[in-house]
Design an enzyme around this catalytic site. Structure first.
Site, PDB file in Angstrom:
ATOM      1  N   GLY A  94      -1.135  -2.505 -10.489  1.00  0.00           N
ATOM      2  CA  GLY A  94      -1.477  -2.834 -10.225  1.00  0.00           C
ATOM      3  C   GLY A  94      -0.517  -3.306  -8.661  1.00  0.00           C
ATOM      4  CB  THR A  96      -0.488  -2.422  -3.329  1.00  0.00           C
ATOM      5  OG1 THR A  96       0.133  -3.694  -2.936  1.00  0.00           O
ATOM      6  CG2 THR A  96      -1.872  -2.110  -4.420  1.00  0.00           C
ATOM      7  CG  HIS A 101       7.160  -6.144  -4.617  1.00  0.00           C
ATOM      8  ND1 HIS A 101       7.233  -5.112  -4.227  1.00  0.00           N
ATOM      9  CD2 HIS A 101       4.884  -7.016  -4.451  1.00  0.00           C
ATOM     10  CE1 HIS A 101       5.839  -4.888  -4.509  1.00  0.00           C
ATOM     11  NE2 HIS A 101       5.422  -6.224  -4.953  1.00  0.00           N
TER      12      HIS A 101
HETATM   13  P1  5GP Z   1       1.884  -5.366  -5.164  1.00  0.00           P
HETATM   14  O1  5GP Z   1       0.363  -4.783  -5.025  1.00  0.00           O
HETATM   15  O2  5GP Z   1       2.472  -3.953  -5.228  1.00  0.00           O
HETATM   16  O3  5GP Z   1       1.973  -6.590  -6.102  1.00  0.00           O
HETATM   17  O4  5GP Z   1       2.485  -6.454  -3.813  1.00  0.00           O
HETATM   18  C1  5GP Z   1       2.522  -5.832  -2.400  1.00  0.00           C
HETATM   19  C2  5GP Z   1       2.188  -7.497  -2.446  1.00  0.00           C
HETATM   20  O5  5GP Z   1       2.658  -6.857  -0.652  1.00  0.00           O
HETATM   21  C3  5GP Z   1       0.662  -8.363  -2.167  1.00  0.00           C
HETATM   22  O6  5GP Z   1       0.542  -9.019  -2.465  1.00  0.00           O
HETATM   23  C4  5GP Z   1       0.710  -7.568  -0.424  1.00  0.00           C
HETATM   24  O7  5GP Z   1      -0.446  -9.361   0.293  1.00  0.00           O
HETATM   25  C5  5GP Z   1       2.207  -7.786   0.568  1.00  0.00           C
HETATM   26  N1  5GP Z   1       2.302  -7.124   1.653  1.00  0.00           N
HETATM   27  C6  5GP Z   1       1.541  -6.121   1.608  1.00  0.00           C
HETATM   28  N2  5GP Z   1       1.908  -5.794   3.177  1.00  0.00           N
HETATM   29  C7  5GP Z   1       2.493  -6.806   3.852  1.00  0.00           C
HETATM   30  C8  5GP Z   1       2.774  -6.948   4.683  1.00  0.00           C
HETATM   31  O8  5GP Z   1       3.167  -6.046   5.831  1.00  0.00           O
HETATM   32  N3  5GP Z   1       3.910  -8.152   4.812  1.00  0.00           N
HETATM   33  C9  5GP Z   1       3.409  -9.132   3.841  1.00  0.00           C
HETATM   34  N4  5GP Z   1       4.848 -10.283   4.544  1.00  0.00           N
HETATM   35  N5  5GP Z   1       3.590  -8.564   2.725  1.00  0.00           N
HETATM   36  C10 5GP Z   1       2.565  -7.863   2.090  1.00  0.00           C
END
Ligand code: 5GP
Ligand code: ZN
Length: 115
Positions: A94, A96, A101
């Site tokens: 999952g 994205t 992070h």
């Molecule tokens: P992943 O899905 O990769 O584990 O988490 C990516 C996270 O980044 C998501 O929870 C999403 O809401 C967050 N996210 C996406 N774009 C941005 C952004 O431009 N700024 C911030 N602060 N968070 C973001």
């Protein structure tokens, strides 16, 4: 720094974010789309694709990231009664944004299911 990486651009200050905690190696920002009252992302300042890449390449940044999770938990006052930390990895995990992070999620009761 990768020009095409969203989180590299946030680290570089090219895109805005709300910073919760920062040191030489990591930065913690509020998630733009929080799933709980506390939802903070802890990023390494250097680019690593995911936790596998980070773990293989930098023990120092790996430790800094874990230490920053602990700091964020204290700052956000969720160390008690608890919180969740996840590293989504790859397509089936999952992930994205392909810059490692940790999600720090809390201040509400979370499900016992991780699926
Ligand atoms: P992943 O899905 O990769 O584990 O988490 C990516 C996270 O980044 C998501 O929870 C999403 O809401 C967050 N996210 C996406 N774009 C941005 C952004 O431009 N700024 C911030 N602060 N968070 C973001
Ligand atoms: Zn990056």
């Amino acid at each position: 720094m990768s020009d095409s990486c969203l989180f590299c651009r946030i680290v570089a200050g090219e895109l805005p974010s709300t910073v919760v905690y920062e040191n030489d190696l990591v930065i913690a920002i509020r998630d733009i789309n929080p799933v709980a009252p506390v939802h903070v992302l802890v990023l390494t300042k250097e680019h690593y694709d995911d936790i596998v890449d980070l773990g293989e390449r930098s023990p120092e940044a790996s430790a800094a990231l874990i230490e920053a999770v602990a700091s964020v938990a204290q700052i956000e006052q969720v160390a008690e009664p608890g919180f969740r930390t996840t590293f989504n990895t790859g397509v089936q995990g999952g992930q994205t944004v392909d810059h490692v992070h940790a999600h720090v999620i809390g201040r509400r009761q979370l499900s016992t299911s991780l699926g």
